[in-house]
Design an enzyme around this catalytic site. Structure first.
Site, PDB file in Angstrom:
ATOM      1  N   HIS A 139     -14.305   2.927  24.688  1.00 37.07           N
ATOM      2  CA  HIS A 139     -13.964   1.969  23.634  1.00 37.07           C
ATOM      3  C   HIS A 139     -15.143   1.058  23.292  1.00 37.07           C
ATOM      4  CE1 HIS A 139      -9.975   3.326  24.460  1.00 37.07           C
ATOM      5  NE2 HIS A 139      -9.887   2.711  25.622  1.00 37.07           N
ATOM      6  N   HIS A 160      -6.845   5.970  22.324  1.00 40.43           N
ATOM      7  CA  HIS A 160      -7.149   6.932  23.380  1.00 40.43           C
ATOM      8  C   HIS A 160      -7.056   8.367  22.903  1.00 40.43           C
ATOM      9  CE1 HIS A 160      -5.717   3.269  25.341  1.00 40.43           C
ATOM     10  NE2 HIS A 160      -6.708   3.510  26.155  1.00 40.43           N
TER      11      HIS A 160
END
Lengths: 217, 330
Positions: B56, B218
Site C-alpha cells: 500500500h 488488497h
C-alpha cells in the site's frame, strides 16, 4: 497419542500445507487476497523448525501444541496467524502436562480451540469460515468416541472427523460470507470454497494421516 | 508477471533496505520490519504507531516523521504485521505519555493489534486505538466484518499526528483520530486487478470493457462489476455512494488517490469531476491531495475520500509535516 505423535502431526501439516499452497492461494484469490497458502506455509514451516530446534525439546503433547501456536502467532500475521495460533495454544493449555492423550481428551482440546476461534473471530457456523470445517469434525469425533472399538484404535475415528471437516469445507461453497475478507464481496462470495475452511480440513486430514502412519508402525 | 524485484520472498525486505538508504532521517530495522524516526521517542509526547500489510506504499512507512507517525510496522504483502513487531514498535516510541495505535478495520489487523495492545498494557504501557473504517462500499452490520479502512487512514495519521506533536494527551489524540474517521468516507474503483509477487498473476480477471466498483485495497474484487464508462459517470457513482452515507456540505478535505498503476493525468480528470460534484451540492474543497498514497500494488484505478472539516481539523491538517511521502510547512 504421545509427544512424538503430536510432533509428527505438525510435520505432516507442514508437509500437506506446502503441497497445497498454490491450491489455497487460488481459493483465496477468488474471494480474498491471494495469500492464505503462502502465509500458512511460512507459519507451519516455522513451527516444524521451532519444534526441531527447541531446547529442551517439548516434553508433552501440550508443549508441542503450545509452541506451535506461539510460532504461528509470531510468524503468520493476517487473521489466520492469531486464529490458528490461539487455537493451537488453547489446545496445548487444555491438554496440560499429560504425557499421553486419549481421543476424548483430544476432542476436548479441539473443542477449546474452536471456542477461542469463535470468540476472536466472532464467527458462527454458516458464516463461511474455518469454523464450518472444525465444528462438524469435532461433532463427528465426539459422537464416534461413544463407540470406539474396544482395542482403543482411534484411526477410523480420526478418519471420520477428517472426512466431516472436508465435507464442511466443501459445504461452504454455496454460502454467503459474513466474516473475514470474503464478506466484503457480499453475494459474490457465493460459489467459492472458503480458504480457511479448506486449510482446516487439511489440518484434520493430517491428523488422520498421522494416526494411520502411527498404527502402521 | 514483470516486476522490478529480486525474488517474490525478498520484496518487503529489499524495499525496506531501499527506504533506509533513501531516508537517513528514519531508522529502519529491516530484519524486524519496524520503521521509526531516527531521533527516538520525545519525552512526554504521545507516540503514534500504525501498520498493515505491505503493498500500500507509501502507507504506512512513508508517513513516519515529524507531525505524523512515530513508527510503522509493515507486514508481508497484504498481510497484517505480527504482534511481536507491534509490541517492539510501541515500546520504541513510548515517551511516557502513552501510544496510539492506528488500525485499519480488517480482521487480521484488528486481531494482531489487539494482541499487541493487551500485552503492552500488561507491561504498563498505556495504549489507545483508533479503528479506521471509512469505506462506504461495505455494509456495516453485525453480520459482516464491518467497513474497511482505506484512504481516511492518511487523514487520521496526519491530523492525530499534528495534535500529538503539539503535546496533547493520549485521550485527546485518540479522540481527534476518531473524529476524523467519523467525518470521512471513501469509495474505490478498479480498472484492472493487481498482481501479488507470490501469486504471479492478477487477483481477478477484468474484461477490456469492464470495471469493478467498491474495491478494497488488497486486490479483492469489488461489490459489483460494471461496464466501462466516462470518468464523469464513474465519479458520480463513487460520490453518490459517499454522499448518501454522509451528506456533503461545508468545508471538505478531498483525497483523489491512485491505486498504484494510474497515470496522474487521469487522477486530475477524476479530481475535476469530484470538484464539480461537490460544487453542485454547495460543498467547498478547502484542502486537497492528488496522487498515490494508499495503493494496491500495480492496480489501475482510484479511490476518493472526503472528510468534512472543522476549523480545528483544518488547522491540524495545515500543521507542519515532514515524512517521505507528505511534507509541508517546515
Amino acid at each position: 497419542m504421545d509427544t512424538a505423535f503430536f510432533v509428527a502431526w505438525i510435520e505432516e501439516i507442514a508437509h500437506v500445507i506446502a503441497d497445497q499452497r498454490d491450491h489455497l492461494t487460488k481459493l483465496d484469490a477468488a474471494i480474498g487476497d491471494a495469500d492464505h497458502g503462502a502465509n500458512l506455509d511460512r507459519g507451519f514451516s516455522a513451527a516444524r523448525e521451532a519444534l526441531a530446534s527447541a531446547d529442551p525439546p517439548p516434553a508433552t503433547p501440550g508443549d508441542v501444541l503450545t509452541l506451535t501456536g506461539t510460532t504461528l502467532i509470531r510468524k503468520v500475521g493476517g487473521a489466520s496467524g492469531p486464529l490458528y495460533g490461539s487455537a493451537f495454544r488453547q489446545m496445548g493449555k487444555t491438554l496440560g502436562d499429560a504425557p499421553e492423550v486419549t481421543p476424548a481428551a483430544l476432542a476436548m482440546a479441539l473443542e477449546a480451540g474452536l471456542a477461542v476461534v469463535q470468540r476472536l473471530g466472532a464467527a458462527e457456523e454458516g458464516d463461511k469460515t474455518m469454523v464450518d470445517a472444525l465444528a462438524p469434525a469435532i461433532r463427528t469425533l465426539t459422537a464416534a468416541l461413544e463407540d470406539t472399538p474396544a482395542d482403543g484404535s482411534y484411526g477410523p475415528v480420526l478418519e471420520d472427523a477428517a472426512r466431516a471437516a472436508a465435507e464442511g469445507a466443501h459445504a461452504t461453497i454455496p454460502l454467503l460470507a459474513r466474516k473475514g475478507r470474503a464478506s466484503y464481496l457480499g453475494p459474490r462470495s457465493i460459489g467459492h470454497e472458503d480458504p480457511g475452511a479448506a486449510s482446516t480440513a487439511l489440518i484434520l486430514a493430517a491428523l488422520s494421516t498421522t494416526a494411520a502412519a502411527t498404527a502402521a508402525k | 508477471m514483470k516486476k522490478l524485484i529480486n525474488g517474490a520472498d525478498s520484496v518487503v525486505s529489499d524495499a525496506l533496505t531501499g527506504l533506509a538508504a533513501a531516508h537517513p532521517e528514519l531508522r529502519v530495522d529491516v530484519a524486524k520490519r519496524i520503521v521509526t524516526r531516527a531521533g527516538g521517542p520525545r519525552r512526554g509526547k504521545v507516540g503514534l504507531v500504525s501498520g498493515g500489510g505491505s503493498g500500500h506504499e507509501p502507507l504506512h512507512a512513508g508517513f513516519v516523521g515529524h507531525g505524523m507517525l512515530d513508527a510503522a510496522c509493515p507486514g508481508e504483502i497484504f498481510t497484517s504485521p505480527v504482534p511481536d513487531q507491534l509490541i517492539e514498535a510501541t515500546n520504541a516510541v513510548n515517551g511516557g505519555a502513552g501510544v496510539l495505535h492506528i488500525v485499519k478495520n480488517y480482521t487480521g489487523d484488528v486481531l494482531n493489534f489487539e494482541m499487541a495492545a493487551e500485552l503492552c498494557a500488561e507491561d504498563g504501557v498505556e495504549v489507545a486505538t483508533v479503528l479506521v473504517n471509512d469505506d462506504v462500499a461495505v455494509q456495516d452490520s453485525l453480520f459482516t466484518a464491518g467497513r474497511r479502512g482505506t484512504g481516511a487512514t492518511l487523514f487520521v495519521e496526519k491530523i492525530a499526528g499534528a495534535l500529538a506533536e503539539g503535546g496533547a494527551p493520549l485521550d485527546e489524540v485518540a479522540s481527534v483520530g476518531n473524529e476524523v474517521n467519523a467525518r470521512s468516507r471513501s469509495f474505490g474503483v478498479a480498472l484492472s486487478a493487481c498482481t501479488t509477487p507470490t501469486a504471479g498473476k492478477p487477483t481477478f480477471e477484468l474484461g477490456e470493457g469492464e470495471i469493478e466498483l467498491g474495491i478494497g485495497i488488497h486486490g479483492e474484487p469489488g461489490r459489483v462489476r460494471a461496464p466501462m464508462a466516462p470518468a464523469r459517470e464513474i465519479v458520480r457513482v463513487a460520490m453518490d455512494a459517499i454522499h448518501e452515507d454522509l451528506p456533503l456540505s461545508g468545508d471538505t478535505l478531498v483525497l483523489v488517490n491512485g491505486m498504484g498503476g494510474t497515470p496522474l493525468i487521469e487522477l486530475y480528470v477524476v479530481f475535476a469531476e469530484v470538484a464539480a460534484y461537490l460544487g453542485e451540492r454547495g460543498a467547498r474543497i478547502s484542502r486537497s491531495l492528488v496522487g498515490d498514497y494508499v495503493t494496491s500494488l500495480d492496480m489501475q484505478g482510484f479511490s476518493v475520500t472526503v472528510c468534512r472539516l472543522s476549523e480545528e481539523l483544518t488547522r491540524l491538517w495545515d500543521a507542519p509535516v515532514q515524512t517521505p511521502a507528505l511534507r509541508w510547512g517546515r
